[in-house]
Design a protein around this motif. Structure first.
Motif, PDB file in Angstrom:
ATOM      1  N   TRP A   2       0.834  -1.205   0.000  1.00 47.42           N
ATOM      2  CA  TRP A   2       0.000   0.000   0.000  1.00 47.42           C
ATOM      3  C   TRP A   2       0.865   1.250   0.000  1.00 47.42           C
ATOM      4  O   TRP A   2       0.647   2.188  -0.765  1.00 47.42           O
ATOM      5  N   GLU A   3       1.862   1.294   0.877  1.00 47.91           N
ATOM      6  CA  GLU A   3       2.705   2.477   1.002  1.00 47.91           C
ATOM      7  C   GLU A   3       3.577   2.662  -0.232  1.00 47.91           C
ATOM      8  O   GLU A   3       3.814   3.790  -0.678  1.00 47.91           O
ATOM      9  N   ASN A   6       1.477   4.089  -2.956  1.00 45.82           N
ATOM     10  CA  ASN A   6       1.187   5.485  -2.619  1.00 45.82           C
ATOM     11  C   ASN A   6       2.355   6.396  -2.983  1.00 45.82           C
ATOM     12  O   ASN A   6       2.178   7.460  -3.579  1.00 45.82           O
ATOM     13  N   THR A  10       2.206   9.010  -6.045  1.00 46.22           N
ATOM     14  CA  THR A  10       2.242  10.425  -5.656  1.00 46.22           C
ATOM     15  C   THR A  10       3.358  11.165  -6.383  1.00 46.22           C
ATOM     16  O   THR A  10       3.145  12.259  -6.933  1.00 46.22           O
ATOM     17  N   PHE A  40      -3.419  14.082  -5.644  1.00 44.48           N
ATOM     18  CA  PHE A  40      -4.372  13.700  -4.602  1.00 44.48           C
ATOM     19  C   PHE A  40      -5.838  13.820  -5.013  1.00 44.48           C
ATOM     20  O   PHE A  40      -6.720  13.369  -4.275  1.00 44.48           O
ATOM     21  N   GLU A  56      -9.794  11.838   5.381  1.00 45.64           N
ATOM     22  CA  GLU A  56      -8.736  10.831   5.473  1.00 45.64           C
ATOM     23  C   GLU A  56      -7.496  11.250   4.692  1.00 45.64           C
ATOM     24  O   GLU A  56      -6.387  10.826   4.997  1.00 45.64           O
ATOM     25  N   LEU A  57      -7.701  12.085   3.656  1.00 48.76           N
ATOM     26  CA  LEU A  57      -6.553  12.543   2.870  1.00 48.76           C
ATOM     27  C   LEU A  57      -5.560  13.319   3.722  1.00 48.76           C
ATOM     28  O   LEU A  57      -4.356  13.288   3.461  1.00 48.76           O
ATOM     29  N   TRP A  58      -6.049  14.018   4.729  1.00 49.00           N
ATOM     30  CA  TRP A  58      -5.166  14.856   5.536  1.00 49.00           C
ATOM     31  C   TRP A  58      -4.302  14.041   6.480  1.00 49.00           C
ATOM     32  O   TRP A  58      -3.419  14.596   7.144  1.00 49.00           O
ATOM     33  N   ASN A  59      -4.549  12.737   6.537  1.00 49.16           N
ATOM     34  CA  ASN A  59      -3.690  11.875   7.348  1.00 49.16           C
ATOM     35  C   ASN A  59      -2.431  11.459   6.588  1.00 49.16           C
ATOM     36  O   ASN A  59      -1.622  10.697   7.113  1.00 49.16           O
ATOM     37  N   GLN A  60      -2.291  11.937   5.354  1.00 52.33           N
ATOM     38  CA  GLN A  60      -1.138  11.569   4.529  1.00 52.33           C
ATOM     39  C   GLN A  60      -0.087  12.692   4.528  1.00 52.33           C
ATOM     40  O   GLN A  60       0.403  13.088   3.490  1.00 52.33           O
ATOM     41  N   LEU A  63       3.152  12.147   2.623  1.00 53.53           N
ATOM     42  CA  LEU A  63       3.027  12.185   1.169  1.00 53.53           C
ATOM     43  C   LEU A  63       2.887  13.617   0.659  1.00 53.53           C
ATOM     44  O   LEU A  63       3.417  13.959  -0.397  1.00 53.53           O
ATOM     45  N   GLN A 103      -3.903   0.783  -6.675  1.00 51.39           N
ATOM     46  CA  GLN A 103      -4.152   1.178  -5.297  1.00 51.39           C
ATOM     47  C   GLN A 103      -5.645   1.338  -5.028  1.00 51.39           C
ATOM     48  O   GLN A 103      -6.158   0.911  -3.994  1.00 51.39           O
TER      49      GLN A 103
END
Length: 202
Positions: A2-3, A6, A10, A40, A56-60, A63, A103
């Protein structure tokens, strides 16, 4: 897995956004906006579709920082982008399409959603950011009129969404296949069937 997907996606889509912004002669802020949207935007659209809070995007955070650093480097040292294989960032765009579509399919599959959701998540995650990028840049969205584009996202959507591919190696092979097929469709100018219509005039 997953990472890794990502990170790869990105970087690839952020650079794709930078290339379009530089071609349109945008200033530094325009480069950042277009790059962040490309990197994003697809994930945000996917989250809306399958019911995940957009927050949830702001938890990245990592990235976002990575994308910011990559875009800044590419803006001040654009010559590092000269090794791309195609014009208009097709090389980076193909990598982003492959990694983010896989993904998206993995995301839907991990939530136990049906194959239709995996296909939609793969398509929107892979092409959504590029679609918004092209609209903001005043271009026709690439997947609507260029060589075969969004159709390649069916591969990860179908294979991962159906459970036929579950391993990390299988996911990497799918990503590689989508990237190569996208580049091949540009090189060979493959197109899906299309029609033109000329309305009758009185």
């Amino acid at each position: 897995m997953w990472e890794i997907l990502n990170i790869i996606g990105t970087i690839a889509f952020a650079l794709s956004g930078v290339l379009v912004a530089l071609e349109e002669r945008y200033d530094l802020m325009g480069v950042y906006i277009l790059g962040f949207i490309t990197a994003f935007g697809g994930g945000a659209i996917r989250n809306l579709l399958i019911g995940i809070p957009v927050t949830e995007l702001w938890n990245q955070g990592a990235l976002f920082t990575l994308a910011f650093l990559v875009m800044t480097l590419a803006f001040f040292f654009p010559n590092i982008l000269n090794w791309t294989l195609q014009k208009r960032g097709v090389f980076f765009d193909a990598i982003g399409l492959g990694t983010f579509s896989a993904q998206g399919a993995l995301f839907a599959a991990s939530m136990g959603l049906p194959i239709s959701a995996a296909i939609a998540a793969a398509a929107l995650t892979g092409a959504g950011g590029g679609m918004v990028r092209d609209v903001l840049a005043g271009r026709k969205p690439m997947f609507l009129h260029k060589e075969i584009y969004i159709a390649w996202t069916l591969i990860p959507g179908l294979l991962i969404g159906s459970g036929l591919v579950t391993s990390d190696i299988g996911a990497f092979l799918i990503v590689s296949a989508v990237v190569l097929l996208r580049l091949g469709s540009v090189q060979k100018q493959w197109h899906l069937p299309y029609q033109s219509f000329q309305p009758l005039t009185k």
